[in-house]
Design a protein around this motif. Structure first.
Motif, PDB file in Angstrom:
ATOM      1  N   ARG A  39       0.917  -0.919  -0.025  1.00  0.00           N
ATOM      2  CA  ARG A  39      -0.163   0.199  -0.666  1.00  0.00           C
ATOM      3  C   ARG A  39       0.418   1.395   0.010  1.00  0.00           C
ATOM      4  O   ARG A  39       1.141   2.273  -0.142  1.00  0.00           O
ATOM      5  N   ALA A  40       1.848   0.994   0.545  1.00  0.00           N
ATOM      6  CA  ALA A  40       3.052   2.191   1.416  1.00  0.00           C
ATOM      7  C   ALA A  40       3.343   3.047  -0.801  1.00  0.00           C
ATOM      8  O   ALA A  40       3.819   3.819  -1.009  1.00  0.00           O
ATOM      9  N   GLY A  44       1.633   5.828  -1.416  1.00  0.00           N
ATOM     10  CA  GLY A  44       2.145   6.911  -0.639  1.00  0.00           C
ATOM     11  C   GLY A  44       1.986   6.099   0.947  1.00  0.00           C
ATOM     12  O   GLY A  44       1.143   5.837   1.601  1.00  0.00           O
ATOM     13  N   PRO A  45       3.112   6.399   1.876  1.00  0.00           N
ATOM     14  CA  PRO A  45       4.252   5.920   3.312  1.00  0.00           C
ATOM     15  C   PRO A  45       2.847   6.322   4.445  1.00  0.00           C
ATOM     16  O   PRO A  45       2.381   5.355   5.327  1.00  0.00           O
ATOM     17  N   ASP A  46       1.940   7.632   3.797  1.00  0.00           N
ATOM     18  CA  ASP A  46       1.191   8.336   5.125  1.00  0.00           C
ATOM     19  C   ASP A  46      -0.136   7.549   4.909  1.00  0.00           C
ATOM     20  O   ASP A  46      -0.879   8.169   5.545  1.00  0.00           O
ATOM     21  N   ALA A  47      -0.347   6.791   4.101  1.00  0.00           N
ATOM     22  CA  ALA A  47      -1.423   5.814   3.307  1.00  0.00           C
ATOM     23  C   ALA A  47      -1.880   4.664   4.908  1.00  0.00           C
ATOM     24  O   ALA A  47      -2.856   3.890   4.824  1.00  0.00           O
ATOM     25  N   SER A  73      10.506   2.297   3.803  1.00  0.00           N
ATOM     26  CA  SER A  73       9.760   3.330   2.605  1.00  0.00           C
ATOM     27  C   SER A  73       8.220   3.721   4.036  1.00  0.00           C
ATOM     28  O   SER A  73       8.037   4.654   3.891  1.00  0.00           O
ATOM     29  N   ILE A  74       8.788   2.580   5.503  1.00  0.00           N
ATOM     30  CA  ILE A  74       7.359   3.356   6.066  1.00  0.00           C
ATOM     31  C   ILE A  74       8.173   3.779   7.151  1.00  0.00           C
ATOM     32  O   ILE A  74       7.774   3.731   8.289  1.00  0.00           O
ATOM     33  N   GLY A  75       9.772   3.888   7.196  1.00  0.00           N
ATOM     34  CA  GLY A  75      10.945   4.494   8.323  1.00  0.00           C
ATOM     35  C   GLY A  75       9.882   5.383   8.856  1.00  0.00           C
ATOM     36  O   GLY A  75       9.910   5.553  10.391  1.00  0.00           O
ATOM     37  N   GLY A  76       9.973   6.313   8.523  1.00  0.00           N
ATOM     38  CA  GLY A  76       9.477   8.044   8.501  1.00  0.00           C
ATOM     39  C   GLY A  76       8.302   7.525   9.416  1.00  0.00           C
ATOM     40  O   GLY A  76       7.923   7.991  10.566  1.00  0.00           O
ATOM     41  N   VAL A  77       7.162   6.998   8.774  1.00  0.00           N
ATOM     42  CA  VAL A  77       5.562   6.644   9.228  1.00  0.00           C
ATOM     43  C   VAL A  77       6.364   6.171  10.863  1.00  0.00           C
ATOM     44  O   VAL A  77       5.014   6.827  11.770  1.00  0.00           O
ATOM     45  N   ALA A  78       6.592   5.540  10.836  1.00  0.00           N
ATOM     46  CA  ALA A  78       7.141   5.017  12.493  1.00  0.00           C
ATOM     47  C   ALA A  78       7.529   5.417  13.625  1.00  0.00           C
ATOM     48  O   ALA A  78       7.347   5.523  14.409  1.00  0.00           O
ATOM     49  N   GLU A  79       8.646   6.598  12.376  1.00  0.00           N
ATOM     50  CA  GLU A  79       9.067   6.884  14.031  1.00  0.00           C
ATOM     51  C   GLU A  79       8.656   8.189  14.327  1.00  0.00           C
ATOM     52  O   GLU A  79       8.022   8.434  15.207  1.00  0.00           O
ATOM     53  N   SER A 115       9.825   3.683  -3.845  1.00  0.00           N
ATOM     54  CA  SER A 115       8.820   4.244  -3.229  1.00  0.00           C
ATOM     55  C   SER A 115       9.983   4.476  -1.851  1.00  0.00           C
ATOM     56  O   SER A 115       9.511   4.965  -1.277  1.00  0.00           O
ATOM     57  N   THR A 116      11.365   3.570  -2.226  1.00  0.00           N
ATOM     58  CA  THR A 116      11.831   4.019  -1.431  1.00  0.00           C
ATOM     59  C   THR A 116      12.475   5.325  -1.085  1.00  0.00           C
ATOM     60  O   THR A 116      13.741   5.553  -0.139  1.00  0.00           O
ATOM     61  N   PHE A 117      13.289   6.252  -2.294  1.00  0.00           N
ATOM     62  CA  PHE A 117      14.467   6.625  -2.202  1.00  0.00           C
ATOM     63  C   PHE A 117      14.115   8.423  -2.097  1.00  0.00           C
ATOM     64  O   PHE A 117      14.469   8.597  -1.450  1.00  0.00           O
TER      65      PHE A 117
END
Length: 217
Positions: A39-40, A44-47, A73-79, A115-117
């Protein structure tokens, strides 16, 4: 106990082996949700922020004193969900990014998933600002490699990554970053003289330290 949030089951034995090698006695709990990355990548990760928060809450309920997200890809969302989770939440690639900017300003970020970039480039630039260092970050996409990974052709996937890394001119980069944990085995196949950095080992070390500090505190 340190909880690990993965978006692929292939990471479980990798981090278990690193734990056995360098962090004996550390209890790991693995949470795997492949749909988060799917889904990310698409939205996008915010989703997936709400679902990430739910996994973190479950990890804490199960006894985690810290959480390490192994998906770039979702590391920032997790942090960003750390305060709500009530425990330290780390992204596995932050120590790698810090090491990359310390090596020099010319950093090449290699990824097999587009999506990782965004998250990884932003992280490297953030670590450069934090250290007061310049950063000239460039992207290198390994076209077709992700399809190999999804098909289970790990050997082909890793070889494609290594070939891409070795295509970077030796006098054109100070550090090469493997943006996804799944790319780590390519380090063993590369022949470049440029430092090739991956995230699992330094990331787990940071997670282990956070777990120890949480218990000691």
């Amino acid at each position: 106990m340190l909880a690990l949030l993965h978006t692929s089951p292939v990471h479980v034995p990798v981090f278990d082996a690193l734990r056995d090698e360098e962090h004996q006695g550390l209890e790991l709990a693995h949470f795997v949700d492949e749909d988060l990355l799917t889904r990310a990548r698409a939205e996008g990760p915010d989703a997936v922020a709400g679902d990430v928060r739910a996994v973190l809450a479950q990890a804490v309920a199960d006894g985690a004193v810290a959480v390490l997200c192994t998906c770039s890809s979702i590391g920032g969302v997790a942090e960003a969900a750390a305060e709500e989770a009530g425990v330290p939440v780390l992204r596995v690639d932050r120590p790698m990014a810090a090491a990359a900017v310390a090596a020099g300003p010319r950093v090449v970020v290699v990824a097999t998933s587009e999506s990782t970039f965004g998250p990884t480039v932003a992280l490297v630039e953030e670590e450069a600002r934090r250290a007061g260092l310049p950063a000239d970050v460039r992207k290198l996409f390994v076209d077709g490699a992700w399809a190999l990974f999804q098909a289970g052709d790990t050997e082909g996937y890793v070889r494609a990554v290594a070939d891409a890394v070795d295509s970077v001119p030796g006098d054109d980069a100070d550090a090469i970053v493997l943006a996804q944990a799944s790319m780590t085995p390519a380090q063993l196949l590369t022949t470049t003289a440029v430092p090739v950095l991956s995230s699992p080992r330094p990331g787990l070390a940071a997670g282990a330290a956070a777990a120890r500090d949480a218990v000691a505190g």
